[in-house]
Design a protein around this motif. Structure first.
Motif, PDB file in Angstrom:
ATOM      1  N   ASP A   8       0.879  -1.161   0.000  1.00 49.85           N
ATOM      2  CA  ASP A   8       0.000   0.000   0.000  1.00 49.85           C
ATOM      3  C   ASP A   8       0.920   1.216   0.000  1.00 49.85           C
ATOM      4  O   ASP A   8       1.702   1.396   0.939  1.00 49.85           O
ATOM      5  CB  ASP A   8      -0.892  -0.026   1.246  1.00 49.85           C
ATOM      6  CG  ASP A   8      -1.874   1.122   1.257  1.00 49.85           C
ATOM      7  OD1 ASP A   8      -2.751   1.164   0.368  1.00 49.85           O
ATOM      8  OD2 ASP A   8      -1.772   1.986   2.156  1.00 49.85           O
ATOM      9  N   CYS A   9       0.872   2.035  -1.048  1.00 50.46           N
ATOM     10  CA  CYS A   9       1.949   3.006  -1.249  1.00 50.46           C
ATOM     11  C   CYS A   9       1.478   4.335  -1.832  1.00 50.46           C
ATOM     12  O   CYS A   9       0.354   4.454  -2.295  1.00 50.46           O
ATOM     13  CB  CYS A   9       3.008   2.391  -2.152  1.00 50.46           C
ATOM     14  SG  CYS A   9       2.394   1.813  -3.757  1.00 50.46           S
ATOM     15  N   ALA A 123       2.944  -1.029   4.190  1.00 45.63           N
ATOM     16  CA  ALA A 123       2.453   0.312   3.879  1.00 45.63           C
ATOM     17  C   ALA A 123       3.636   1.268   3.853  1.00 45.63           C
ATOM     18  O   ALA A 123       4.308   1.451   4.863  1.00 45.63           O
ATOM     19  CB  ALA A 123       1.425   0.748   4.919  1.00 45.63           C
ATOM     20  N   ILE A 127      -1.165   5.672   6.129  1.00 41.05           N
ATOM     21  CA  ILE A 127      -1.822   4.380   6.374  1.00 41.05           C
ATOM     22  C   ILE A 127      -3.352   4.469   6.314  1.00 41.05           C
ATOM     23  O   ILE A 127      -4.063   3.632   6.851  1.00 41.05           O
ATOM     24  CB  ILE A 127      -1.289   3.793   7.703  1.00 41.05           C
ATOM     25  CG1 ILE A 127      -1.470   2.302   7.741  1.00 41.05           C
ATOM     26  CG2 ILE A 127      -1.873   4.528   8.887  1.00 41.05           C
ATOM     27  CD1 ILE A 127      -0.575   1.596   8.727  1.00 41.05           C
ATOM     28  N   ILE A 130      -5.463   1.382   5.139  1.00 34.21           N
ATOM     29  CA  ILE A 130      -5.513   0.307   6.128  1.00 34.21           C
ATOM     30  C   ILE A 130      -6.466   0.697   7.256  1.00 34.21           C
ATOM     31  O   ILE A 130      -7.228  -0.142   7.754  1.00 34.21           O
ATOM     32  CB  ILE A 130      -4.097  -0.006   6.667  1.00 34.21           C
ATOM     33  CG1 ILE A 130      -3.104  -0.227   5.511  1.00 34.21           C
ATOM     34  CG2 ILE A 130      -4.138  -1.204   7.597  1.00 34.21           C
ATOM     35  CD1 ILE A 130      -3.553  -1.156   4.417  1.00 34.21           C
ATOM     36  N   TRP A 149       4.856  -0.806   8.499  1.00 30.96           N
ATOM     37  CA  TRP A 149       4.579   0.561   8.058  1.00 30.96           C
ATOM     38  C   TRP A 149       5.826   1.408   8.105  1.00 30.96           C
ATOM     39  O   TRP A 149       6.523   1.444   9.124  1.00 30.96           O
ATOM     40  CB  TRP A 149       3.502   1.180   8.937  1.00 30.96           C
ATOM     41  CG  TRP A 149       3.079   2.557   8.560  1.00 30.96           C
ATOM     42  CD1 TRP A 149       2.941   3.061   7.304  1.00 30.96           C
ATOM     43  CD2 TRP A 149       2.722   3.610   9.448  1.00 30.96           C
ATOM     44  NE1 TRP A 149       2.513   4.365   7.354  1.00 30.96           N
ATOM     45  CE2 TRP A 149       2.371   4.734   8.673  1.00 30.96           C
ATOM     46  CE3 TRP A 149       2.662   3.720  10.830  1.00 30.96           C
ATOM     47  CZ2 TRP A 149       1.965   5.937   9.216  1.00 30.96           C
ATOM     48  CZ3 TRP A 149       2.253   4.924  11.372  1.00 30.96           C
ATOM     49  CH2 TRP A 149       1.906   6.015  10.574  1.00 30.96           C
ATOM     50  N   ASN A 166       4.914  10.181   6.543  1.00 32.21           N
ATOM     51  CA  ASN A 166       3.715   9.349   6.413  1.00 32.21           C
ATOM     52  C   ASN A 166       2.838   9.412   7.658  1.00 32.21           C
ATOM     53  O   ASN A 166       1.616   9.357   7.554  1.00 32.21           O
ATOM     54  CB  ASN A 166       4.093   7.904   6.096  1.00 32.21           C
ATOM     55  CG  ASN A 166       4.724   7.773   4.738  1.00 32.21           C
ATOM     56  OD1 ASN A 166       4.401   8.513   3.814  1.00 32.21           O
ATOM     57  ND2 ASN A 166       5.645   6.840   4.603  1.00 32.21           N
TER      58      ASN A 166
END
Length: 177
Positions: A8-9, A123, A127, A130, A149, A166
């Motif tokens: 997941d990016c 990730a 996030i 998610i 993560w 992030n």
């Protein structure tokens, strides 16, 4: 046996390398890629993920777009680091990997439900996807092997003295009593 992994990016440069490493590592089975608004807006992160997989010849992994921004506040991006499109600098080819019609959380849920074993989620951006998945489909938490993560630091942040980018982009604001 390779570990099934969902990336997941929010590709920028760093996430492109993560995608390439995951796709080529013999201990990992890259089963899906989902994108989130982060380094740059969602339209660019999604295109960049598709380009990264196209360039690497990875054509059998679905890519789905997710949350365009954080849960409760406007998206803060990092074009000043990654350029306007997230991969600033080179002229980018058109992606050949198609965009999956499902949302990121739908794709993640489908992969988790179909997998014979728990799936790791890596990730490398905010996030948010998610968080949405676990909020809306909490029964799937047991299908997740682990969540790794890229969202912290042991000494200092890269966006503020304490916050890694992030984590800064989509923290659920806390209330003090």
């Amino acid at each position: 046996m390779p570990i099934p992994v969902i990336i997941d990016c929010d590709p920028g440069h760093d996430d492109v390398f993560a995608l390439w490493l995951a796709a080529g590592h013999p201990s990992l089975d890259l089963v899906a890629v989902t994108t989130v608004g982060g380094n740059v807006p969602l339209e660019h992160t999604t295109r960049n993920a598709r380009i990264a997989l196209s360039v690497a010849g990875v054509t059998d992994v679905p890519v789905a777009a997710g949350a365009a921004g954080p849960l409760v506040r406007p998206l803060q991006t990092a074009e000043w680091i990654h350029g306007e499109n997230g991969l600033g600098g080179p002229v980018l080819p058109e992606p050949t990997v198609p965009l999956d019609p499902r949302t990121a959380t739908e794709l993640i849920a489908d992969v988790l439900e179909a997998s014979a074993e728990p799936v790791a989620i890596v990730a490398t951006g905010p996030i948010t996807n998610i968080a949405i998945l676990l909020r809306d489909r909490p029964e799937l938490a047991g299908r997740i092997r682990e969540i790794v993560w890229m969202g912290g630091s042991t000494e200092r942040g890269n966006a503020t003295p304490y916050a890694e980018f992030n984590a800064l982009v989509d923290p659920r604001p806390s209330t003090s009593s």
